[in-house]
Write a protein that holds these residues in place. Structure first.
Motif, short mmCIF file in Angstrom:
data_model
loop_
_atom_site.label_atom_id
_atom_site.label_comp_id
_atom_site.label_asym_id
_atom_site.label_seq_id
_atom_site.Cartn_x
_atom_site.Cartn_y
_atom_site.Cartn_z
N SER A 172 0.90 -1.15 -0.19
CA SER A 172 -0.06 0.11 0.02
C SER A 172 0.76 1.01 0.13
N PHE A 173 1.76 1.36 -0.73
CA PHE A 173 2.62 2.46 -1.04
C PHE A 173 1.96 3.70 -1.33
N GLN A 174 2.61 4.69 -0.73
CA GLN A 174 2.12 6.26 -0.93
C GLN A 174 3.16 6.74 -2.08
N VAL A 175 2.63 7.89 -2.64
CA VAL A 175 3.36 8.53 -3.73
C VAL A 175 3.44 10.15 -3.55
N ARG A 176 4.55 10.96 -3.45
CA ARG A 176 4.47 12.40 -3.11
C ARG A 176 4.94 12.79 -4.75
N THR A 177 4.39 14.08 -5.11
CA THR A 177 5.35 14.83 -6.19
C THR A 177 5.88 15.99 -5.53
N TYR A 178 7.26 16.25 -5.96
CA TYR A 178 7.94 17.16 -5.31
C TYR A 178 8.85 17.88 -6.42
N ALA A 179 8.63 19.35 -6.24
CA ALA A 179 9.67 20.07 -6.99
C ALA A 179 11.18 19.76 -6.71
N ALA A 180 11.89 19.59 -7.74
CA ALA A 180 13.14 19.04 -7.56
C ALA A 180 14.10 20.02 -8.57
N GLN A 181 15.51 20.12 -7.98
CA GLN A 181 16.42 20.71 -8.70
C GLN A 181 17.73 20.18 -8.61
N GLY A 182 18.63 20.12 -9.75
CA GLY A 182 19.71 19.62 -9.73
C GLY A 182 20.76 20.56 -9.66
N VAL A 183 21.77 20.56 -8.85
CA VAL A 183 22.86 21.29 -8.63
C VAL A 183 24.31 20.84 -8.69
N ILE A 184 25.39 21.62 -8.58
CA ILE A 184 26.83 21.08 -8.20
C ILE A 184 26.76 21.42 -6.85
N GLY A 185 27.21 20.20 -5.80
CA GLY A 185 27.16 20.68 -4.58
C GLY A 185 28.49 21.53 -4.14
N ASP A 186 29.67 21.19 -4.97
CA ASP A 186 30.85 22.19 -4.52
C ASP A 186 30.37 23.61 -4.77
N ARG A 187 30.84 24.21 -3.79
CA ARG A 187 30.74 25.60 -3.36
C ARG A 187 29.37 26.27 -3.69
N LEU A 188 28.31 25.49 -3.50
CA LEU A 188 26.76 25.56 -3.74
C LEU A 188 26.55 26.86 -2.81
N VAL A 189 27.19 26.93 -1.55
CA VAL A 189 26.93 27.77 -0.33
C VAL A 189 27.17 29.37 -0.89
#
Length: 860
Positions: free
Chosen positions: A584-601
């Motif tokens: 009885s699995f559930q599904v959620r739809t999420y807005a997603a983004q792809g980024v480069i983690g290095d120096r993301l801050v």
């Protein structure tokens, strides 16, 4: 006496009662009619999600179109759609071609392109959508034929569809600049092609050689779809079954459904309308039943004397119940059937509103059949029957003497069952609003807070007489300060007829509660999203595109500009998260983004709660607090995700952050997301200046670096934030449309019940005049009563909505202060005051047109 004869006599009595007391049944008729209209509209939308669409264009000559699954199968729910196009392995073409009955299997690939005119204007397709490039071999699926020139044979040859060539003002032999992503190249127009039935309407097409088209896609081993031409004498349905049996993991589209493989927005629209109509229609059925029951309760309350007389002359409680049930069914049937016609009109208005909001394509037509109308009639009759039974149950059980007494003076106490249920609902609603948002994980907290408003509305409906009695006691000295007859009469009437006032005021309270709850929940979420986007963006500049997107190579160009400290390419998509037990699995739809983690801050501050986004590489993911709590994921856990094209992954959680509303709930490594999007292009590139760099000079250097790319533009950070706000506003437009329908129905219910309640008091007005009150004093009394009712409704409705809003704010932002725009709240109060005043004072004037001595003798 036989049952059939008795039934006929009950119906005859019911019909004669309705004819003799038309005014008392008009309100119930209007409530059912409007409810039937809303349910019919929802039913038409639901049916359209299954049966409607648009005709195919480029695939109109194909008997079948084969594509990859575009949704995640759900056993007992709407299948959630993938946000990007799912592709097929190229070897599927050979497998399909070998199925008996297939004359030809033709692969189709698409690549977004933009035509750049001589003055550097980017010419897109219809309605601003990107023009799509294809291999010439797929032109046979149209079938496209050249009206001028020839087919492309070299890597720099192109054929334009006739509408695009006309808009661009080019002919055979001309040179055109085409931008694929951000890279621009010059091609020679060797042909103009068109369809035999007319021009392309929903798209523009550019045809390359097959090898060149595959090269431009960057995925030479994948195809978007496969068009199938059937052999002589082979039916499309039989061939579809044969292909599904012979080839694994494909979806076969036939007839009108072929357009769903051609246009991704058709499938998304169907899914959107299906979810919307089911969710909104279910909520409206509940609201309609409450309104109908409240209206019928008021109608029965006004007839207690008549029902008491029936009991006095020998009618049994069962017979009284049967008569009221028959009346309800007659009125309900008329209202439900006649409500179908405005329901069809409402569905058309909703479609147009969704088109304006950008939620539905302009050419998506509705499918109208008798089935939604039949469903609306049945649901309305069930609701009316249940509401009539609830309204009549107590009246039928009263003894004749008690009923006559209640007709003159209302009983001072509420029934113990009603009082017990209402008292239990209050702490239940407060618990769901204040306690559960602190305990439940993720989205369950906000859902709990939102549902608390309905529990408190039920409590208010049951406690109405007590609440209004208390409100009259507290508010009358403040609202009716002038000494005199009118204030005294208004206060005395309100105390003596609190049940009548409660039944008439409940829809007004409900409207205020739901209006405040729905609107301010939306403003709380949108304001939080805008604040998070603004606070989370650290970049000094953003690079975006005027076409489909920014090529990934642009980020490398920008890194070489002097004064640049960090460059973060951002690709946007939507992911599906699967969680819960396998059965009885559930599904959620999420807005997603792809980024480069290095120096993301340096370019984006996600407000990390724990973990480190610098570890975002390979098979990892960072989740927002809300998403992580919903999925039950902590640092080091793996989560089950479906990327934009449906590809399953199980990444490890390396960080949790707060700013999911503004920046996306799921953050993945850039290369993971990019390879699974339809266009494989970046949404934007974020750029941070190095310490000590002149930001203005850096902007000039960036523009100089991309000057040779006509589709690329350099913006300051404010434009990126504005784009985020515009996207959030577009998503909330649908909610505003649905809220308008809900509040419109409640407004009709408010006017309906208040008019009925006021109009039934004509003998009371006549009696007051006969005992010495002047017309001016009676009008003043009603104005005083109106003030108390409206102010009490506003206060009670606002108080009922407040716990829900606080709980929603805690769930979404972890602060107890929701976003309540003062002007919007004042607008709600003004509308409530206008509806309440008009619905009371206008029928008061109409009821007092007759002379008092005449009105006092008229039958009720």
């Amino acid at each position: 006496m036989s049952r059939s004869v008795l039934s006929k006599r009950v119906l005859a009595l019911a019909w004669s009662t309705i004819r003799g007391r038309k005014g008392g049944f008009v309100a119930a008729f209007v409530a059912v009619l409007c409810g039937s209209a809303v349910i019919t509209a929802c039913g038409i939308l639901l049916e359209s999600s299954e049966r409607s669409g648009v005709p195919p264009e480029r695939y109109q000559a194909a008997d079948l179109v084969v594509g990859a699954p575009q949704a995640l199968p759900m056993a007992d729910d709407v299948d959630p759609r993938f946000g990007e196009r799912a592709t097929l392995p190229a070897d599927r073409v050979g497998e399909i071609a070998r199925v008996p009955g297939v004359r030809a299997a033709i692969a189709d690939v698409t690549v977004p392109v933009s035509l750049v005119t001589a003055d550097a204007e980017v010419l897109a397709g219809p309605d601003g959508i990107p023009t799509l490039g294809h291999g010439w071999h797929s032109a046979a699926l149209g079938p496209f034929t050249t009206s001028a020139g020839r087919a492309p044979t070299g890597p720099n040859d192109v054929v334009l569809d006739s509408a695009l060539a006309e808009r661009a003002g080019v002919t055979v032999g001309a040179s055109v600049r085409l931008a694929v992503g951000s890279d621009t190249s010059t091609y020679r127009v060797v042909g103009i092609a068109g369809l035999p039935g007319g021009r392309l309407v929903r798209q523009s097409a550019v045809f390359f050689t097959d090898d060149r088209a595959w090269e431009l896609t960057g995925q030479p081993d994948r195809v978007d779809a496969i068009g199938v031409l059937a052999g002589p004498g082979v039916s499309a349905d039989e061939l579809a079954s044969a292909i599904e049996a012979a080839v694994a993991d494909v979806v076969v589209y036939a007839h009108r459904e072929r357009s769903e493989a051609e246009f991704l927005d058709i499938g998304s629209t169907r899914s959107f309308i299906s979810e919307l109509s089911l969710a909104f229609g279910g909520s409206m059925v509940l609201v309609i039943m409450i309104v109908v029951a409240s209206t019928l309760a008021l109608s029965v309350r006004q007839r207690l004397r008549e029902l008491a007389l029936l009991r006095a002359i020998g009618a049994t409680p069962k017979q009284v119940l049967g008569m009221i049930a028959a009346e309800t069914m007659v009125v309900g049937t008329l209202g439900a059937v006649l409500g179908v016609i405005p329901g069809i009109g409402l569905s058309l208005l909703l479609r147009e509103a969704f088109v304006l909001a950008g939620a539905v394509p302009a050419d998506f037509e509705l499918s109208i059949s008798p089935l939604p109308a039949l469903g609306a009639v049945v649901l309305c009759l069930v609701g009316a029957r249940l509401g009539g039974w609830i309204a009549a149950r107590r009246a039928a059980r009263l003894k004749p003497v008690d009923a006559l007494g209640e007709a003159a003076v209302e009983p001072p106490k509420l029934g113990w069952v009603r009082l017990t249920v209402s008292v239990l609902l209050v702490p239940a609603g407060l618990t769901m609003a204040f306690v559960l948002p602190l305990v439940l994980p993720g989205e369950g907290a906000a859902e709990s807070a939102a549902f608390s408003a309905f529990l408190l509305i039920f409590a208010v409906a049951l406690l109405g007489p007590r609440l209004l009695g208390g409100a009259v006691t507290v508010l009358s000295p403040w609202l009716n300060r002038r000494p005199g007859v009118s204030g005294f009469l208004a206060t005395a009437n309100a105390h003596a007829n609190s049940r009548r006032l409660a039944a008439a005021t409940t829809p007004l309270i409900m409207g205020i509660t739901l209006a405040a709850g729905q609107l301010f929940s939306g403003t709380t979420a949108s304001t939080a999203a805008q604040d998070q986007a603004a606070d989370g963006l650290r970049a000094d500049y953003t690079v975006t595109s005027t076409s489909a997107g920014v090529s990934p190579e642009v980020a490398d160009v920008l890194r070489g500009v002097s004064g640049v400290s960090a460059v973060t390419p951002v690709v946007r998509t939507r992911t599906l998260a699967v969680f819960g037990p396998e059965a009885s699995f559930q599904v959620r739809t999420y807005a997603a983004q792809g980024v480069i983690g290095d120096r993301l801050v340096e370019t984006m501050d996600l407000a990390v709660l724990d973990g480190d986004v610098a570890n975002l590489r390979g098979n990892t993911v960072a989740l927002s607090r809300i998403a992580a709590d919903t999925l039950g994921a902590t640092l080091g856990d793996t989560v089950d995700l479906r990327l934009g094209d449906g590809t399953p992954i199980r990444p490890t959680v390396v960080a949790r952050y707060e700013r999911g509303l503004g920046l996306g709930d799921v953050t993945l490594p850039h290369e993971v997301v990019l390879e699974h999007t339809t266009d494989r292009l970046d949404y934007a590139v974020l750029i941070a200046a190095a310490a000590g760099t002149d930001v203005g000079a850096l902007g000039d250097a960036l523009r100089s670096a991309v000057h040779h790319l006509p589709t690329v533009q350099v913006n300051d950070r404010s434009s990126f934030i504005a784009a985020q706000s515009a996207a959030a506003a577009g998503e909330s437009a649908t909610g505003l449309i649905l809220n308008a329908v809900l509040l419109g129905y409640l407004a009709i219910a408010v006017v309906n019940t208040l008019v009925m309640s006021t109009a039934a008091r004509f003998r009371e007005f006549a009696l007051l005049q006969l005992v010495g009150a002047t017309r001016r004093q009676v009008f003043a009394m009603m104005r005083s009563e109106t003030r108390v009712m409206v102010v009490a409704a506003v206060l009670i409705g606002s108080l009922a909505a407040t716990p829900s809003l606080i709980g929603t704010s805690i769930a979404l932002t972890r602060t107890p202060i929701p976003s309540v725009p003062p002007l919007v709240y004042l607008g709600i109060v003004a509308v409530a005051a206008l509806l309440g005043s008009a619905a009371i004072m206008i029928p008061t004037r109409m009821a007092m047109r007759s002379q008092a001595v005449v009105a006092i003798g008229v039958r009720e």
